[in-house]
Write a protein that holds these residues in place. Structure first.
Motif, short mmCIF file in Angstrom:
data_model
loop_
_atom_site.label_atom_id
_atom_site.label_comp_id
_atom_site.label_asym_id
_atom_site.label_seq_id
_atom_site.Cartn_x
_atom_site.Cartn_y
_atom_site.Cartn_z
N SER A 29 39.69 50.76 32.80
CA SER A 29 39.11 50.89 31.47
C SER A 29 39.52 49.70 30.60
N THR A 30 38.79 49.51 29.50
CA THR A 30 39.13 48.45 28.55
C THR A 30 40.49 48.71 27.92
N ALA A 31 40.81 49.99 27.68
CA ALA A 31 42.10 50.32 27.06
C ALA A 31 43.27 49.81 27.90
N GLU A 32 43.15 49.88 29.23
CA GLU A 32 44.22 49.37 30.09
C GLU A 32 44.38 47.86 29.93
N SER A 33 43.26 47.15 29.82
CA SER A 33 43.33 45.70 29.63
C SER A 33 43.92 45.36 28.27
N VAL A 34 43.56 46.11 27.24
CA VAL A 34 44.10 45.86 25.90
C VAL A 34 45.62 45.99 25.92
N GLU A 35 46.12 47.03 26.59
CA GLU A 35 47.57 47.24 26.66
C GLU A 35 48.26 46.09 27.39
N SER A 36 47.71 45.68 28.53
CA SER A 36 48.37 44.63 29.32
C SER A 36 48.30 43.27 28.62
N VAL A 37 47.21 42.98 27.89
CA VAL A 37 47.11 41.73 27.15
C VAL A 37 48.13 41.71 26.02
N ALA A 38 48.35 42.85 25.38
CA ALA A 38 49.31 42.92 24.27
C ALA A 38 50.75 42.78 24.75
N THR A 39 51.03 43.29 25.96
CA THR A 39 52.41 43.25 26.47
C THR A 39 52.66 42.07 27.41
N GLY A 40 51.60 41.41 27.87
CA GLY A 40 51.77 40.26 28.76
C GLY A 40 52.16 40.63 30.17
N THR A 41 51.68 41.78 30.67
CA THR A 41 51.98 42.21 32.03
C THR A 41 50.80 41.89 32.95
N GLY A 42 51.09 41.54 34.17
CA GLY A 42 50.01 41.22 35.08
C GLY A 42 50.47 41.13 36.53
N VAL A 43 49.54 40.76 37.39
CA VAL A 43 49.81 40.61 38.81
C VAL A 43 49.15 39.32 39.29
N GLU A 44 49.60 38.83 40.44
CA GLU A 44 48.96 37.68 41.07
C GLU A 44 48.35 38.13 42.39
N ILE A 45 47.12 37.72 42.65
CA ILE A 45 46.42 38.11 43.86
C ILE A 45 45.93 36.86 44.61
N ASP A 46 45.59 37.06 45.87
CA ASP A 46 45.03 35.98 46.69
C ASP A 46 43.56 35.78 46.37
N LEU A 47 43.08 34.59 46.62
CA LEU A 47 41.65 34.29 46.56
C LEU A 47 41.23 33.59 47.84
N GLY A 48 39.96 33.75 48.17
CA GLY A 48 39.39 32.99 49.27
C GLY A 48 38.90 31.64 48.77
N TYR A 49 38.91 30.66 49.66
CA TYR A 49 38.54 29.29 49.28
C TYR A 49 37.75 28.69 50.44
N VAL A 50 36.65 28.01 50.13
CA VAL A 50 35.87 27.40 51.19
C VAL A 50 35.48 25.97 50.78
N GLU A 51 35.78 25.01 51.66
CA GLU A 51 35.37 23.62 51.49
C GLU A 51 34.06 23.42 52.24
N ILE A 52 33.09 22.80 51.58
CA ILE A 52 31.74 22.71 52.13
C ILE A 52 31.36 21.24 52.28
N SER A 53 30.90 20.87 53.48
CA SER A 53 30.40 19.52 53.73
C SER A 53 28.93 19.64 54.11
N GLY A 54 28.06 18.94 53.37
CA GLY A 54 26.64 19.06 53.66
C GLY A 54 25.84 17.98 53.00
N THR A 55 24.54 18.24 52.83
CA THR A 55 23.61 17.25 52.28
C THR A 55 23.90 16.96 50.82
N GLU A 56 24.53 17.88 50.13
CA GLU A 56 24.80 17.70 48.70
C GLU A 56 26.21 17.15 48.47
N GLY A 57 26.83 16.58 49.51
CA GLY A 57 28.17 16.03 49.38
C GLY A 57 29.22 17.10 49.61
#
Length: 488
Positions: free
Chosen positions: A290-318
């Motif tokens: 919910s938005t209320a959960e985000s409001v609370e965490s933004v006010a207190t500065g609490t958070g987590v770090e997560i992984d992301l996927g990443y892809v390098e692309i070689s093709g006609t557009e460089g």
């Protein structure tokens, strides 16, 4: 067994006459052909969430239990029903069944439905359990079943409920596990927060702007510009105000969220999630409901770090690159996901929706010749997930963890005879783990080279640039997200 049955029937027959006799007769008749349970399922399905899932699983369990008891059990084990004379006349059913007594189909359906509901919503099952027990007992009370018929039917019901998990496994509930909690900048009244709002997201298209303004009066709100790429638009906003923006937020569906998340990762800014889409898969995975959960965490500065996927692309557009928070793919997988989500939005369960979407997509698919980490393959489609998804079939629906440092790589082989038909059969019977046409691997990196030209990659359901070589990798702790602390 016969002596035990007779002794228990005699004890039941000796019970004094009460008003419960008529009630049990009426209850027994109401459960004919599962009518009682279908009515209960309709009531449960009226409410979205666990009760609706319980109703759907319960109906599926009834189908399995009824077929097992009535089509298999009664034909394999013919048995006479109790003699009418064993019971007082006022307790006998007007129309006695003529099929085999063993096992009790009413008991099988009652127990199957209640057990299946318990898998999704234990509270609702507790309320249903006395009714199911009464239906089962009513079959002996009215003299149409022996006690062991009822016991066998109950056992079939339990087995049928658990059999539904073979085709429709229970998914991970609650937020995905994240080990790394971090301290982020506390933004008073949203000072330094740039929020992109997609006012057309969600089932009703309700614009969350007013709620965001009330929650963060000092935040900057922007909207998608028609015909313009979201990543390009946000990047320009950040370039225009360097240093002033301390976090980016997003209110929209999964496609909008994925675009904003990639910008946050690129500029190394924390992300604020405002669930405003139809399904909100990513927000639910992270644990922001919910938005209320985000409001609370933004006010207190609490958070987590997560992984992301990443892809390098070689093709006609460089040479270029793209981040992805959920999935990347080559072939028809994005079309399958979009079709599945449309069916889910119409209240279809995930598994049937995924099966229908898969069949429709495969009918139009074209095989792809490529190399995976240097080895040649011919495939119908390739899926790469950020993190390890569940279940392990070709319709992944949830992530138990968001910090595994792994990619979930799945593909369907096209070099075997009738591979599409075999794949569909394996999906429907949930035997893909033993199928030669399907492969799944958890990898830290994957190198893909196309052997038959160029294709467009799709990341998070959005079609990307043309490429011939793609280097996929998992980037640990690549994105910080404001989220309140959750108990372990």
């Amino acid at each position: 067994m016969g002596r035990v049955d007779l002794r228990l029937m005699t004890r039941s027959a000796d019970l004094p006459r009460t008003r419960a006799d008529d009630a049990l007769k009426a209850l027994s008749r109401s459960a004919n052909k599962g009518r009682l349970w279908f009515a209960v399922a309709a009531l449960l399905a009226a409410r979205k969430g666990a009760t609706r899932r319980g109703a759907l699983r319960g109906v599926a369990a009834i189908g399995i239990a009824s077929a097992t008891a009535n089509l298999v059990g009664k034909n394999l084990f013919p048995r006479r029903r109790p003699a009418a004379e064993l019971l007082p006349e006022h307790r006998r059913l007007t129309k006695r069944p003529t099929s085999s007594s063993f096992p009790s189909g009413h008991s099988a359906s009652a127990v199957a439905f209640t057990t299946a509901v318990a898998m999704e919503h234990p509270g609702a099952a507790i309320a249903l359990a006395p009714v199911a027990a009464a239906v089962a007992y009513s079959r002996m009370h009215t003299g149409v079943h022996w006690p062991t018929d009822i016991a066998a039917g109950a056992a079939i019901g339990v087995g049928a409920a658990y059999a539904t998990r073979h085709w429709w496994p229970r998914t991970h509930e609650g937020p995905a596990h994240v080990t790394e909690s971090v301290r982020l900048a506390a933004l008073e009244d949203g000072d330094g927060l740039l929020v992109l709002v997609n006012p057309h997201s969600g089932v009703s298209g309700a614009d969350p702007t007013e709620e965001i303004k009330v929650s963060w009066p000092r935040a900057t709100i922007v909207y998608p510009e028609p015909g313009r790429d979201l990543v390009e638009q946000l990047s320009e906003e950040l370039t225009r105000s360097p240093g002033d923006i301390k976090a980016v937020g997003v209110a929209g569906g999964d496609g909008t969220v994925a675009a904003v998340a990639t910008v946050a990762a690129e500029y190394q800014l924390p992300l604020v999630l405002i669930p405003a889409g139809t399904l909100n898969h990513f927000a639910r995975d992270v644990g922001v409901e919910s938005t209320a959960e985000s409001v609370e965490s933004v006010a207190t500065g609490t958070g987590v770090e997560i992984d992301l996927g990443y892809v390098e692309i070689s093709g006609t557009e460089g040479d270029t690159h793209r981040w992805f928070v959920n999935t990347a793919s080559l072939g028809g997988y994005p079309e399958m996901v979009r079709l599945r989500e449309r069916l889910e939005a119409r209240k279809w369960p995930k598994w049937p929706a995924g099966a229908i979407a898969l069949i429709r997509t495969l009918r139009r698919a074209q095989p792809i010749r490529l190399e995976l980490n240097g080895k040649p393959h011919l495939v119908w489609m390739l899926f790469v997930g950020n993190g390890s998804y569940a279940p392990k079939g070709f319709a992944p629906t949830s992530r138990p963890e968001l910090d595994t440092g792994l990619l979930d790589v799945r593909y369907l082989r096209a070099d075997l005879p009738y591979s599409r038909a075999r794949f569909v059969i394996g999906t429907l019977t949930r035997t893909l783990g033993t199928s030669h046409v399907y492969r799944q691997h958890d990898l830290r990196a994957l190198r893909v080279r196309l052997l038959d030209g160029y294709r467009r990659i799709a990341t998070d359901g959005e079609v990307g640039p043309l490429g011939q070589e793609f280097g996929f990798s998992a980037k640990p702790d690549a994105l910080a997200i404001y989220r309140a602390h959750h108990d372990a």
